[in-house]
Design an enzyme around this catalytic site. Structure first.
Site, PDB file in Angstrom:
ATOM      1  N   ASP A 184     -23.023  47.623  10.245  1.00  0.00           N
ATOM      2  CA  ASP A 184     -22.665  48.617   9.235  1.00  0.00           C
ATOM      3  C   ASP A 184     -22.703  50.046   9.749  1.00  0.00           C
ATOM      4  O   ASP A 184     -22.247  50.957   9.063  1.00  0.00           O
ATOM      5  CB  ASP A 184     -23.603  48.509   8.021  1.00  0.00           C
ATOM      6  N   ASP A 241     -26.401  42.745  13.001  1.00  0.00           N
ATOM      7  CA  ASP A 241     -27.270  43.913  13.077  1.00  0.00           C
ATOM      8  C   ASP A 241     -28.369  43.714  12.032  1.00  0.00           C
ATOM      9  O   ASP A 241     -28.207  42.930  11.090  1.00  0.00           O
ATOM     10  CB  ASP A 241     -26.452  45.177  12.790  1.00  0.00           C
TER      11      ASP A 241
END
Length: 762
Positions: free
Chosen positions: A507, A308
């Site tokens: 996250d 990400d």
């Protein structure tokens, strides 16, 4: 349950040792029958425990070599070789006790997490502090944490605190936290008592989630252990067949017994689990929690890695990049005015502007008459002046566009950044360029991961394509997929899994489905969402992406040691079986030899606990933080270099000399002393940590270039006539200014990355 098993193994070891020694004493004293009775008495409890263990394994449909130990004991008793049966029983009991010790040693870091869990908390009720159970804490409760106590739940500080966060991060140094900062459960108060406001229940706190993950990890069986069981099944059949053939070929049952003895117990069931748990414990020591052995093995073998972007490869929050102002203004003043008004806004960009002003120790004013337009900007009065901050379109409703605004908008678009424009009393006075900067450790982390065998790195992000492509180009990832929804990320992971094992790092909550689907889901647990941590297989408890590369290195080494233990143990046992078959090793000598093989295999497995690279030391305390503070203080100086270069073509000729002289004086007062101190004092301290004769030669060369260009600009300002430079001279000054700006920016970024890498406590 594990404690009961350990106690039983210690008891069996004590019984088998005592009866064997007592029996030998009776034998020497001529009491042969008493010796035989004692040996039988010491053998039967071990045989009973062995039978129970085999039955339990069969119910779980697991194979093992315990059956060889049972056959060897039974066969020895049938041959009336009670001494040999007693020695085998002692060998088995000592092997199990040795395995318990090795496992406990290997699990030490993870077990410390469990024993560290808090038991109660102090809550403010009815005007006094009351001790309550953890499950009674609710969000919003006011709690007191005294010196030496563990923070019971996640929450926000009501004052400054000094914390030992080593349980979560693996770093044994004291962290100073300010009032209003978020703290996590599980850290220890090493300073005066402090108050906090709980933000969640104990069950949903960081530490409770980690404890659940550790308990799952300790219960799990890794694929390597199951692989050892499969090897063991074939090994059992081979050993039994070999014993039968030996008996038929030699006509001596005692040789078949010797074959069974040296094959029991095989290091397969001892060394492989110990190696895997040792690797997991080693990772935990470095702030990387691996939930189970399977995740550790897949971490070692995966070749494709998805990342990400926001909060993983980048910092996850906007940071100041540059400040554009009118020639008559200064960046510091524009930032102070903007931050003073931004204090009254809860927007993420306003918070970023205010944080940068605090970092530069600017004294902010209290705004008046604040009016906020959601998603656009804020207006109000600061020090008697009408101020507006926000998007370009919003600020243009209060002031005409400045001459430099078009150039800034173009640069912001190219760099994938954003800008907060500022107007004052109907004039656009400046703009603050903001960007979500790439994490300091991200480039190094990706380099190390490639060195550790990751072949393909792909960035998945929901961000705009231009922003994502900029970050991807800087980090040199293999592919960028922008505008991804959680479903899109999931599809990308499933597609890649057809080509092999896949890792995913994220996250946020929107990363949880992809983390759960990937072969190895890795969550940034230090500040990421709880949902992503629960879905992941590996949790980075310390906010350092480069620890992932370290964990992969540990995983690869652990896997090598586990496989090495399998083949070494089997190879040694097969060789010993061959010698036993031809009569070189009688059963008694074979038992002693097999015990030696067990010790060697377990000792080899425990090597996974050690750091193969060793430690070259680390930076002096707080040196990296001090460097960061110094670079923050230099930001205004660096910005003025670029600002003068931008403005130079349009400046009146008579003002160039003064502007250049002023900048030269500023560089001489702030930039040059900083770089000279680094070269003379700091670099000699860190050079030994890097190794080699002169590891910082290239960094020192950049210092020399900065000194040279700065001196050249100063001489040009001195030699310039009062009526200003000609066009060629002006172009040369601009070239030097842009060059100096680029060199200083690059040099600061290199120092930040280097110090971050060396600061093992970060």
């Amino acid at each position: 349950m594990r404690y009961i098993a350990r106690s039983l193994n210690v008891f069996l070891l004590g019984v088998s040792t005592a009866t064997l020694v007592a029996g030998l004493g009776c034998w020497v004293a001529g009491l042969a029958e008493a010796a035989r009775v004692l040996w039988l008495a010491g053998t039967l409890p071990v045989l009973a425990a062995l039978a129970a263990s085999i039955a339990s394994a069969l119910r779980r449909r697991e194979a093992g070599v315990d059956i060889l130990a049972a056959l060897a004991i039974v066969f020895a008793l049938l041959l009336n070789e009670r001494l040999i049966a007693a020695v085998i029983a002692l060998m088995l009991a000592s092997g199990r006790t040795l395995e318990d010790f090795a496992r406990a040693r290997a699990r030490s870091e993870m077990t410390a997490l469990l024993s560290h869990a808090p038991r109660e908390a102090k809550r403010f009720d009815a005007g006094e502090w009351c001790a309550i159970a953890l499950d009674q804490i609710a969000a919003g409760d006011q709690l007191l944490v005294r010196h030496g106590e563990v923070v019971p739940v996640d929450g926000t500080l009501n004052g400054a605190a000094e914390l030992d966060e080593s349980t979560l991060t693996g770093e044994s140094h004291i962290c100073a936290r300010a009032s209003g900062e978020v703290i996590r459960s599980g850290v220890v108060n090493v300073g005066p008592p402090f108050e906090m406001i709980a933000s969640t229940t104990a069950a949903n706190s960081t530490y409770a989630g980690i404890v659940r993950m550790v308990e799952t990890a300790q219960r799990g069986r890794s694929p390597a252990a199951r692989l050892a069981d499969r090897y063991a099944l074939g090994f059992v059949a081979c050993a039994m067949l070999f014993a039968v053939v030996t008996w038929i070929a030699s006509g001596e049952a005692v040789r078949a017994l010797a074959v069974l003895v040296v094959a029991t117990p095989c290091p397969l069931i001892l060394a492989v689990p110990v190696a895997i748990v040792s690797g997991m414990s080693r990772c935990a020591r470095r702030g990387v929690l691996v939930k189970d052995g399977g995740a550790l093995e897949q971490l070692a073998t995966a070749r494709t890695l998805f990342f990400d972007k926001t909060g993983t490869l980048t910092g996850g929050h906007a940071r100041l990049v540059a400040i554009e102002t009118d020639p008559a203004d200064t960046p510091q003043r524009v930032l102070r005015i903007a931050a003073s008004l931004a204090q009254a806004s809860g927007h993420v960009m306003s918070e970023a502007v205010t944080s940068e002003a605090h970092a530069r120790h600017l004294e902010l004013s209290v705004p008046q008459g604040v009016r906020e337009t959601a998603g656009a900007g804020v207006q109000g009065t600061v020090d008697g002046h009408a101020v507006a901050i926000g998007s370009f379109e919003f600020v243009c409703t209060t002031a005409p566009a400045a001459p430099w605004s078009e150039r800034l908008l173009r640069r912001v678009a190219y760099e994938g950044a954003s800008a907060v424009f500022v107007s004052e009393d109907g004039a656009m006075t400046g703009a603050i360029q903001m960007a979500d900067r790439i994490r300091t450790d991200a480039p190094r982390a990706l380099r190390l991961l490639r060195r550790e065998g990751v072949e393909r790195i792909v960035m998945l992000t929901g961000d705009r394509a231009d922003v994502a492509e900029t970050v991807g180009a800087i980090l040199q990832v293999d592919a960028v997929r922008a505008g991804q929804t959680p479903a899109g990320k999931l599809a990308a992971i499933n597609e890649a899994k057809h080509d092999g094992c896949v890792m995913m790092v994220g996250d946020g909550v929107n990363d949880a489905p992809a983390l759960a689907t990937a072969d190895v889901g890795i969550a940034m647990g230090a500040r990421g969402a709880a949902a992503s941590s629960e879905a992941a297989d590996v949790i980075l408890l310390v906010d350092r992406l480069d620890r992932l590369a370290e964990a992969r290195r540990v995983a690869q080494r652990t896997r090598r040691i586990a496989i090495q233990s399998v083949y070494t143990g089997m190879g040694l046992s097969l060789v010993a079986m061959g010698f036993a078959a031809i009569g070189v090793f009688p059963p008694l000598a074979g038992a002693v030899l097999q015990e030696f093989i067990d010790v060697v295999a377990i000792a080899n497995a425990l090597r996974a606990l050690r750091d193969p690279a060793g430690s070259g030391g680390s930076l002096p305390p707080d040196s990296a933080a001090e460097l960061t503070r110094e670079h923050t203080q230099l930001e205004p100086v660096i910005e003025q270099i670029r600002q003068l270069a931008d403005e130079l073509p349009g400046l009146p000729a008579t003002t160039v000399k003064g502007r250049l002289a002023d900048l030269g004086a500023l560089l001489k007062q702030q930039l040059i002393p900083h770089e000279a101190h680094d070269d003379a004092q700091v670099y000699p301290q860190i050079a030994p940590l890097l190794g080699g004769d002169d590891p910082l030669a290239s960094m020192s060369a950049m210092h020399r270039e900065i000194f040279h260009v700065t001196r050249t600009l100063a001489r040009m300002a001195t030699d310039m006539p009062a009526d200003g430079p000609d066009s060629d001279w002006r172009r040369e000054i601009q070239r030097l200014l842009y060059g100096l700006y680029a060199v200083v920016r690059l040099h600061c970024a290199q120092e930040d990355e280097l110090f971050h890498a060396l600061d093992d406590r970060a």
